[in-house]
Motif scaffolding. Structure first.
Motif, PDB file in Angstrom:
ATOM      1  N   VAL A 187       0.831  -1.208   0.000  1.00 13.40           N
ATOM      2  CA  VAL A 187       0.000   0.000   0.000  1.00 13.40           C
ATOM      3  C   VAL A 187       0.862   1.253   0.000  1.00 13.40           C
ATOM      4  N   SER A 188       1.920   1.249   0.792  1.00  8.66           N
ATOM      5  CA  SER A 188       2.821   2.401   0.861  1.00  8.66           C
ATOM      6  C   SER A 188       3.458   2.693  -0.492  1.00  8.66           C
ATOM      7  N   ALA A 189       3.947   1.638  -1.150  1.00  8.92           N
ATOM      8  CA  ALA A 189       4.580   1.810  -2.465  1.00  8.92           C
ATOM      9  C   ALA A 189       3.557   2.233  -3.513  1.00  8.92           C
ATOM     10  N   ALA A 190       2.346   1.664  -3.429  1.00 10.57           N
ATOM     11  CA  ALA A 190       1.301   2.006  -4.397  1.00 10.57           C
ATOM     12  C   ALA A 190       0.887   3.468  -4.252  1.00 10.57           C
ATOM     13  N   GLN A 191       0.730   3.923  -3.019  1.00  8.00           N
ATOM     14  CA  GLN A 191       0.344   5.319  -2.778  1.00  8.00           C
ATOM     15  C   GLN A 191       1.367   6.310  -3.317  1.00  8.00           C
ATOM     16  N   SER A 192       2.631   5.955  -3.181  1.00  4.56           N
ATOM     17  CA  SER A 192       3.696   6.857  -3.630  1.00  4.56           C
ATOM     18  C   SER A 192       4.033   6.673  -5.107  1.00  4.56           C
ATOM     19  N   GLY A 193       3.394   5.695  -5.752  1.00  5.51           N
ATOM     20  CA  GLY A 193       3.655   5.454  -7.170  1.00  5.51           C
ATOM     21  C   GLY A 193       4.985   4.795  -7.443  1.00  5.51           C
ATOM     22  N   ASP A 194       5.533   4.110  -6.457  1.00  4.19           N
ATOM     23  CA  ASP A 194       6.855   3.485  -6.570  1.00  4.19           C
ATOM     24  C   ASP A 194       6.723   2.102  -7.212  1.00  4.19           C
ATOM     25  N   VAL A 195       6.723   2.066  -8.530  1.00  3.84           N
ATOM     26  CA  VAL A 195       6.512   0.823  -9.275  1.00  3.84           C
ATOM     27  C   VAL A 195       7.631  -0.182  -9.022  1.00  3.84           C
ATOM     28  N   ALA A 196       8.856   0.289  -8.931  1.00  2.00           N
ATOM     29  CA  ALA A 196       9.993  -0.608  -8.705  1.00  2.00           C
ATOM     30  C   ALA A 196       9.862  -1.338  -7.366  1.00  2.00           C
ATOM     31  N   SER A 197       9.489  -0.612  -6.324  1.00  7.82           N
ATOM     32  CA  SER A 197       9.309  -1.247  -5.012  1.00  7.82           C
ATOM     33  C   SER A 197       8.152  -2.236  -5.032  1.00  7.82           C
ATOM     34  N   LEU A 198       7.109  -1.902  -5.763  1.00 10.98           N
ATOM     35  CA  LEU A 198       5.979  -2.819  -5.894  1.00 10.98           C
ATOM     36  C   LEU A 198       6.411  -4.116  -6.565  1.00 10.98           C
ATOM     37  N   GLU A 199       7.143  -3.991  -7.648  1.00 12.09           N
ATOM     38  CA  GLU A 199       7.599  -5.185  -8.369  1.00 12.09           C
ATOM     39  C   GLU A 199       8.440  -6.079  -7.468  1.00 12.09           C
ATOM     40  N   ALA A 200       9.229  -5.476  -6.585  1.00 12.39           N
ATOM     41  CA  ALA A 200      10.094  -6.250  -5.687  1.00 12.39           C
ATOM     42  C   ALA A 200       9.279  -7.069  -4.686  1.00 12.39           C
ATOM     43  N   LEU A 201       8.039  -6.663  -4.433  1.00 14.24           N
ATOM     44  CA  LEU A 201       7.190  -7.377  -3.476  1.00 14.24           C
ATOM     45  C   LEU A 201       6.419  -8.526  -4.114  1.00 14.24           C
ATOM     46  N   LEU A 202       6.362  -8.533  -5.447  1.00  8.65           N
ATOM     47  CA  LEU A 202       5.479  -9.450  -6.155  1.00  8.65           C
ATOM     48  C   LEU A 202       6.178 -10.715  -6.635  1.00  8.65           C
ATOM     49  N   ALA A 203       5.438 -11.817  -6.630  1.00  9.72           N
ATOM     50  CA  ALA A 203       5.938 -13.068  -7.216  1.00  9.72           C
ATOM     51  C   ALA A 203       5.937 -12.926  -8.736  1.00  9.72           C
TER      52      ALA A 203
END
Length: 309
Positions: A187-203
Motif C-alpha cells: 500500500v505504501s509503495a502504491a500510494q507513492s507510485g513506486d513501481v519498482a518497489s511494488l515489483e520487488a514485493l510481487l511473485a
C-alpha cells in the motif's frame, strides 16, 4: 405473578438454542457460499424452519441446525453458480470483518481466507460443503455423511478429492505478521507510485483480480505479471486523496480505502515465500457494504429477539 405459558417458554428455549449456535451456522453457510449476504439469508431461513419444527423430537439441535444450514447453502450455491456466469469481470468472495470473531464460529479457521474461498468456489457445492464441515468445523465423516445424505465411503472420497484440488492450487502461505508487513509495504509503495518497489514485493506469476461487476474503470480481466500488476496498483486516480485503513478481514489483514470519508475499495492479498502472488480488489459497493455490516451482525449474535435472530 402470572407464569409464562409453555408456548412462550418453548419459544424462548428455541431462541436460546439457535443463538448459541448462530455463529457456527453463519460460518458454515459463508464458507460454502463466499457471500455474507447469502449466508445471512440462509441463517434466517434456518431460524424460520427451527421455529416451525417439532423440537420435542429433535435429538441433537446442533446437528439439526447444521444439517439444515448445509443443505440450504448447497441449494443456494447451485443457483449462485448460474448467476455468476453473467457476472461482469472477476468474482471475489464478499470479505467479512473478523475483528470480533477471527474464526467466524469455527473450531478451526481453515477455509476462511479470501484466496482459499476463491479456490473453494471452483469445487462443486456438495464437495465444497464436505470440505468445509471437515476442515473448518471438525465434523466426523459419519456426521458429514448424514448431513449430506451420502455414504461414508463417498464422503471420504469427496473430502480427499477436495483436499487434493486445493493442494494443487494453493501455495504455502506466509504467517500473519509477514502478511501484514507485505500488505503495508504494498500500500505504501502504491500510494507513492513506486513501481519498482511494488515489483520487488510481487511473485513472478502474480495476478491481480478486481471485483466491480461492471463498474467503470475497474479491470474486467485478471491482470498478470509483475510489471502490469505494479503499474495497476500505482494508478494515481486510485490513491488521489485516499485514506487507507487497516481492517481485520477473513482472519487476515486487509485495507479499506476511503475517499472523502466514503469507502471506495477493499484490498487484500495472498503471499508465499516468493512474494505476493494474488492481489484482490473489491470495488463492488454491495460487497463493501456487506463487509462494513458484518462486524455488527456478529456482535448482535450475543443478544437476540425472536424477530431478528
Amino acid at each position: 405473578m402470572l407464569e409464562a405459558s409453555p408456548t412462550t417458554n418453548d419459544l424462548d428455549e428455541a431462541v436460546s438454542v439457535f443463538v448459541r449456535h448462530r455463529r457456527r451456522l453463519f460460518g458454515i453457510a459463508y464458507r460454502v457460499l463466499g457471500s455474507a449476504v447469502e449466508a445471512e439469508d440462509v441463517v434466517q431461513e434456518v431460524w424460520l424452519r427451527w421455529q416451525k419444527t417439532d423440537r420435542s423430537v429433535v435429538v441433537s439441535p446442533v446437528a439439526f441446525l447444521s444439517s439444515t444450514t448445509t443443505r440450504l447453502a448447497i441449494n443456494v450455491a447451485q443457483s449462485a453458480r448460474v448467476r455468476r456466469e453473467t457476472y461482469i469481470g472477476p468474482w471475489l468472495p464478499e470479505p467479512i470483518d473478523t475483528s470480533a470473531d477471527p474464526e467466524v464460529g469455527a473450531q478451526r479457521a481453515e477455509a476462511l481466507e479470501m484466496a482459499l474461498l476463491l479456490v473453494l468456489e471452483k469445487l462443486p457445492p456438495t464437495e465444497r460443503a464436505a470440505f468445509v464441515l471437515r476442515e473448518g468445523f471438525d465434523y466426523g465423516y459419519p456426521e458429514i455423511a448424514e448431513i449430506l445424505q451420502l455414504s461414508l465411503v463417498n464422503v471420504r472420497k469427496i473430502v480427499s478429492r477436495a483436499r487434493k484440488h486445493l493442494l494443487d492450487e494453493q501455495r504455502e502461505s506466509v504467517d500473519t505478521a509477514e502478511h501484514r508487513r507485505l500488505l503495508s509495504a504494498f500500500v505504501s509503495a502504491a500510494q507513492s507510485g513506486d513501481v519498482a518497489s511494488l515489483e520487488a514485493l510481487l511473485a513472478p506469476d502474480v495476478v491481480s483480480l478486481s471485483d466491480g461487476n461492471g463498474i467503470r474503470a475497474c479491470a474486467r480481466k485478471p491482470v498478470l505479471g509483475r510489471g502490469r500488476v505494479a503499474r495497476l496498483a500505482a494508478y494515481r486516480r486510485l490513491w488521489r486523496e485516499a485514506e487507507p485503513k487497516v481492517v481485520d478481514a477473513n482472519g487476515c489483514t486487509g485495507v479499506m480505502v476511503y475517499r472523502e470519508g466514503r469507502p471506495t475499495a477493499f484490498l487484500t492479498m495472498a503471499a508465499s515465500k516468493e512474494g505476493i502472488y494474488k492481489v484482490m480488489w473489491v470495488f463492488s459497493p454491495s460487497k463493501i457494504a456487506a463487509f462494513l455490516g458484518s462486524c455488527s451482525r456478529f456482535s448482535a449474535a450475543s443478544g437476540h429477539t425472536t424477530a431478528g435472530v
